[in-house]
Design a protein around this motif. Structure first.
Motif, PDB file in Angstrom:
ATOM      1  N   ILE A 101       0.847  -1.195   0.000  1.00 54.27           N
ATOM      2  CA  ILE A 101       0.000   0.000   0.000  1.00 54.27           C
ATOM      3  C   ILE A 101       0.885   1.248   0.000  1.00 54.27           C
ATOM      4  O   ILE A 101       0.641   2.205  -0.746  1.00 54.27           O
ATOM      5  CB  ILE A 101      -0.956   0.016   1.215  1.00 54.27           C
ATOM      6  N   LYS A 102       1.911   1.239   0.813  1.00 53.14           N
ATOM      7  CA  LYS A 102       2.837   2.379   0.901  1.00 53.14           C
ATOM      8  C   LYS A 102       3.546   2.590  -0.436  1.00 53.14           C
ATOM      9  O   LYS A 102       3.691   3.736  -0.895  1.00 53.14           O
ATOM     10  CB  LYS A 102       3.857   2.106   2.018  1.00 53.14           C
ATOM     11  N   LYS A 103       3.972   1.503  -1.079  1.00 53.13           N
ATOM     12  CA  LYS A 103       4.655   1.601  -2.370  1.00 53.13           C
ATOM     13  C   LYS A 103       3.716   2.198  -3.426  1.00 53.13           C
ATOM     14  O   LYS A 103       4.118   3.054  -4.214  1.00 53.13           O
ATOM     15  CB  LYS A 103       5.133   0.218  -2.821  1.00 53.13           C
ATOM     16  N   SER A 108       2.037   6.852  -6.665  1.00 54.03           N
ATOM     17  CA  SER A 108       0.993   7.815  -7.036  1.00 54.03           C
ATOM     18  C   SER A 108       1.448   9.244  -6.740  1.00 54.03           C
ATOM     19  O   SER A 108       1.197  10.160  -7.528  1.00 54.03           O
ATOM     20  CB  SER A 108      -0.308   7.516  -6.285  1.00 54.03           C
ATOM     21  N   ASN A 109       2.113   9.426  -5.611  1.00 54.86           N
ATOM     22  CA  ASN A 109       2.647  10.744  -5.259  1.00 54.86           C
ATOM     23  C   ASN A 109       3.655  11.212  -6.310  1.00 54.86           C
ATOM     24  O   ASN A 109       3.621  12.370  -6.745  1.00 54.86           O
ATOM     25  CB  ASN A 109       3.340  10.667  -3.896  1.00 54.86           C
ATOM     26  N   ALA A 110       4.552  10.320  -6.708  1.00 58.60           N
ATOM     27  CA  ALA A 110       5.574  10.673  -7.694  1.00 58.60           C
ATOM     28  C   ALA A 110       4.929  11.041  -9.030  1.00 58.60           C
ATOM     29  O   ALA A 110       5.330  12.028  -9.672  1.00 58.60           O
ATOM     30  CB  ALA A 110       6.554   9.514  -7.868  1.00 58.60           C
ATOM     31  N   GLY A 115       7.124  16.737 -12.771  1.00 60.33           N
ATOM     32  CA  GLY A 115       7.211  18.014 -13.454  1.00 60.33           C
ATOM     33  C   GLY A 115       7.173  19.212 -12.527  1.00 60.33           C
ATOM     34  O   GLY A 115       7.363  20.342 -12.971  1.00 60.33           O
ATOM     35  N   LEU A 116       6.916  18.983 -11.242  1.00 63.29           N
ATOM     36  CA  LEU A 116       6.936  20.076 -10.273  1.00 63.29           C
ATOM     37  C   LEU A 116       8.290  20.097  -9.575  1.00 63.29           C
ATOM     38  O   LEU A 116       8.857  19.043  -9.277  1.00 63.29           O
ATOM     39  CB  LEU A 116       5.841  19.906  -9.222  1.00 63.29           C
ATOM     40  N   SER A 117       8.778  21.291  -9.298  1.00 60.14           N
ATOM     41  CA  SER A 117      10.028  21.401  -8.550  1.00 60.14           C
ATOM     42  C   SER A 117       9.754  21.070  -7.083  1.00 60.14           C
ATOM     43  O   SER A 117       8.593  21.016  -6.658  1.00 60.14           O
ATOM     44  CB  SER A 117      10.571  22.833  -8.651  1.00 60.14           C
TER      45      SER A 117
END
Length: 156
Positions: A101-103, A108-110, A115-117
Motif C-alpha cells: 500500500i505504501k509503495k 501515485s505521489n511521484a 514536473g513540479l520542482s
C-alpha cells in the motif's frame, strides 16, 4: 470562480479508483486500504480517531472496520483499563500488505508531482493543508449535527 475543489475531487476519485483496482488482488475493497494504513501507522488507535483521520462518519468507519476484521486485516483488542474501549491493531496479514500500500501511495505521489520542482511541491502541500484546515472547521460543525448557512442566511 475558481474550481479548485472540482480539481481536487477529480484527482482524489482517480487515485482512489486506481488504488481500488490495484488492491483488488489482495482482497481489499473500496477504500479499505485507507483504514489499514492508519491502523498500521497508529497501532492501538480507537475507531473514532480513525474515522476522524479519514474524514468519514462513525457508521462508515464502523462498517469498514468490521469488514477488515472479518477479512483478517485488523483485530480489536479491549483496553486494559476500560473494556468498552476497543483498540485497533493490524494483524500479520494487515502488516504484510502495508508495504505494498505504501509503495502504491509513493508511486501515485511521484506521478502526481512529476514536473513540479521541490519548491512547487512544498508550496502545494502547504496550500492544500491550509485548505484542509479550512474545510475541517465546517466538517466538525456539520458532523455535530449543525447546518451551514450559505451567504449569511438560513440553512438551505
Amino acid at each position: 470562480m475558481t474550481d479548485v475543489l472540482r480539481e481536487i475531487g477529480m484527482i482524489a476519485r482517480a487515485l482512489d479508483s486506481i488504488s481500488n483496482i490495484e488492491f483488488k488482488d489482495v482482497d481489499l475493497t473500496k477504500g479499505q486500504y485507507l483504514y489499514v494504513v492508519r491502523i498500521c501507522e497508529n497501532p492501538g488507535i480507537i475507531q473514532e480517531k480513525v474515522a476522524d483521520m479519514i474524514k468519514v462518519d462513525r457508521t462508515t468507519a464502523s462498517r469498514a472496520i468490521a469488514k477488515l476484521e472479518a477479512s483478517g486485516f485488523i483485530e480489536k483488542v479491549a483496553d486494559d483499563h476500560n473494556k468498552k474501549i476497543k483498540k485497533l491493531y493490524p494483524t500479520e496479514k494487515g502488516r504484510s500488505i502495508y508495504p505494498f500500500i505504501k509503495k502504491e501511495n509513493d508511486h501515485s505521489n511521484a506521478i502526481a508531482l512529476s514536473g513540479l520542482s521541490d519548491e512547487e511541491s512544498d508550496a502545494l502541500l502547504y496550500l492544500l493543508q491550509r485548505v484542509r484546515e479550512n474545510v475541517e472547521v465546517d466538517w466538525d460543525w456539520v458532523k455535530k449535527g449543525n447546518r451551514r448557512t450559505y451567504g449569511g442566511g438560513d440553512p438551505v
